[in-house]
Enzyme design. Structure first.
Site, PDB file in Angstrom:
ATOM      1  CD  GLU A 318      -3.135  -0.420   2.209  1.00 55.56           C
ATOM      2  OE1 GLU A 318      -4.209   0.114   1.883  1.00 55.56           O
ATOM      3  OE2 GLU A 318      -2.830  -0.660   3.379  1.00 55.56           O
ATOM      4  CB  CYS A 353      -1.884   7.196   2.282  1.00 51.72           C
ATOM      5  SG  CYS A 353      -3.255   6.305   3.060  1.00 51.72           S
TER       6      CYS A 353
END
Length: 535
Positions: A318, A353
């Protein structure tokens, strides 16, 4: 806000039982619904995108108040430069100290108020041994120790129950139910390992597909979600039968140290998880020598690509996101769209993020009041109320230098911000700037000389707005936002076979287990069978 600032603010409040509503516009002071463990009760990401800098940071320092509880090891009233909190390592069932300590500076005054026991390259052997001792068939699987599925369900259920008690509910109840999510029910854990069967070609033949653990695994998570990401991935790894080695960014590792102590207090076997504090170089060496069969990495693309090579593809990623929002030709609900853009770009000081980094704006929006509204909303954010705060991975000079380079592009201009925060004592190792936006013409972005600069991710309150104009998780529609929470959907990249997911049972099965096929062919042999001719 900065989690470290949150801590100082909480201390100044002087209360040992603050409601989480202080961190959010939602009031979570009630424990209603605490026993309902079949789904997430708290909109985690919504909290993160409201008045807080990450509820995980609230946990980080909310935990410091809970020194009277059996699992808590710190006293918030005494945490300071003269009495710092300590974070230890966990390996082979024992909490240990190392000879090296990393100190975390208080962002308000620079005092070293948290000490992290960090393992160096000379001290990795116990962690390497622990990984090597775990068999590749895991701590449990559909054929081995299936009672552990129930045990882990019990652990998470007990954790939720403990966190519903008055003395801890304000800090943990809603939070832990959110991050442990849909799989907390003791009976549902086993369904993550649900198998299937396909009829064979003749009587007695049947093929079965099983979800199989990897065995020894590693989890590496960043600072900006100090609870949500590591807890979701840790529990998923455990549920599927793996033995994880967990490393969290040292700035916030006290969160998971305390969470592990809580889980152990609820019955998690102490030897099931190893927890390490170290620098990146040391962790890389552990991965190379310990050879975990799968590593989950959440963090920068640069490190992700290096690990993918070092670990020969045994990795799920990720990695960093450079998130775009596109405003089409239809101008509507300007106030709402402006608010969503402000939240996506500047809540949590942009340290998500999923933070909005680029806003593509049709010329029709350029003629509207949107930019004026964005300017006004950004101006509301103040250090005094912690709606803007320290940036933990970029300095002020680094962010302003990036802005100045963008302003050298033909046609670019500063829309708002672009100045350091004033009247504070945030140490120079952190960043502190006003929410900032730079306009860049679309035709300039497409030029090879500018593209890399414009698409560089600044993990802070900074965005670029682009005029005249297949990611993983896509939000579409009038109310779409880049900072949507994974409380009711998959969250993760697409288009990359290494892509990891988070937030759903499907994500847990994809990341933390593999498919194993077993074909049963038990007969009977037909009575008329004879030895055939050779082939």
């Amino acid at each position: 806000m900065s989690g470290l600032l949150a801590f100082r603010h909480l201390k100044n409040k002087g209360s040992q039982r603050l409601s989480l509503s202080w961190f959010s516009s939602s009031d979570f002071s009630s424990s209603e619904g605490v026993s309902d463990l079949s789904y997430g009760l708290c909109d985690w990401e919504e909290l993160c995108c409201q008045d807080s800098y990450m509820i995980g940071f609230a946990l980080l320092f909310g935990l410091l108040f809970l020194h009277s509880l059996p699992f808590a090891t710190v006293n918030a009233e005494e945490v300071s430069g003269s009495k710092p909190a300590e974070v230890l390592n966990l390996v082979q069932g024992k909490w240990t100290r190392s000879s090296s300590w990393n100190t975390i500076p208080d962002p308000l005054n620079g005092e070293s108020f948290i000490k992290v026991s960090e393992v160096d390259e000379k001290g990795i052997q116990p962690f390497v041994e622990s990984l090597s001792k775990c068999p590749k068939h895991g701590l449990h699987n559909p054929f081995k120790a299936p009672e552990r599925y129930l045990m882990l369900g019990d652990v998470t259920t007990k954790a939720a129950h403990k966190l519903s008690l008055p003395e801890v509910s304000d800090f943990f109840a809603k939070l832990i139910q959110r991050v442990s999510q849909r799989v907390m029910n003791r009976l549902l854990v086993r369904f993550l390992a649900r198998s299937f069967a396909v009829p064979g070609n003749h009587l007695g033949q049947q093929s079965h597909g099983f979800r199989w653990p990897y065995g020894p695994v590693a989890i590496i998570t960043p600072f900006n979600f100090p609870l949500e990401i590591p807890v979701l991935q840790l529990m998923g790894a455990l549920y599927m039968g793996n033995k994880p080695l967990l490393k969290v960014d040292s700035k916030v590792c006290i969160v998971m140290e305390q969470m592990l102590r809580l889980l152990q207090d609820c019955g998690l076997p102490v030897e099931d998880v190893d927890f390490i504090n170290s620098d990146g170089k040391t962790m890389n060496k552990i991965l190379l020598e310990g050879k975990p069969r799968m590593t989950l990495f959440t963090g920068s693309s640069r490190v992700a690509e290096k690990l993918a090579v070092d670990l020969k593809g045994r990795i799920k990623l990720e990695d960093a996101g450079f998130n775009w929002k596109i405003l089409g030709p239809d101008v509507q609900e300007e106030d709402y769209v402006a608010w969503v853009c402000d939240q996506d770009a500047y809540a949590c000081s942009g340290q998500k993020c999923s933070a909005q980094s680029l806003l593509f704006m049709h010329e029709n929006w350029g003629k509207s009041s949107l930019l004026n509204k964005l300017t006004s909303l950004a101006a509301r954010r103040k250090l005094d109320d912690l709606t803007v705060g320290p940036v933990l991975t970029f300095t002020t000079d680094a962010m302003l230098d990036h802005m100045n380079k963008l302003l050298q592009i033909k046609g670019s201009k500063l829309l708002f911000g672009g100045e350091p925060l004033q009247n504070h004592s945030i140490p120079a190792i952190y960043g502190a700037i006003k929410p900032t936006a730079v306009f860049v013409p679309l035709e300039e972005i497409l030029k090879e000389a500018n593209y890399e600069l414009v698409t560089k991710e600044i993990f802070g309150p900074f965005q670029e707005i682009i005029g005249n104009t297949v990611n993983g998780t896509t939000y579409a529609g009038l109310r779409a936002r880049t900072t949507g929470a994974p409380q009711n959907h998959w969250f993760g990249p697409a288009g990359d076979p290494r892509g990891a997911g988070i937030g759903t049972p499907e994500a847990i099965k994809l990341v933390w287990s593999c498919h194993r096929e077993i074909i049963y062919d038990v007969g009977p042999v037909p009575k008329c069978w004879t030895t055939p001719k050779p082939t």
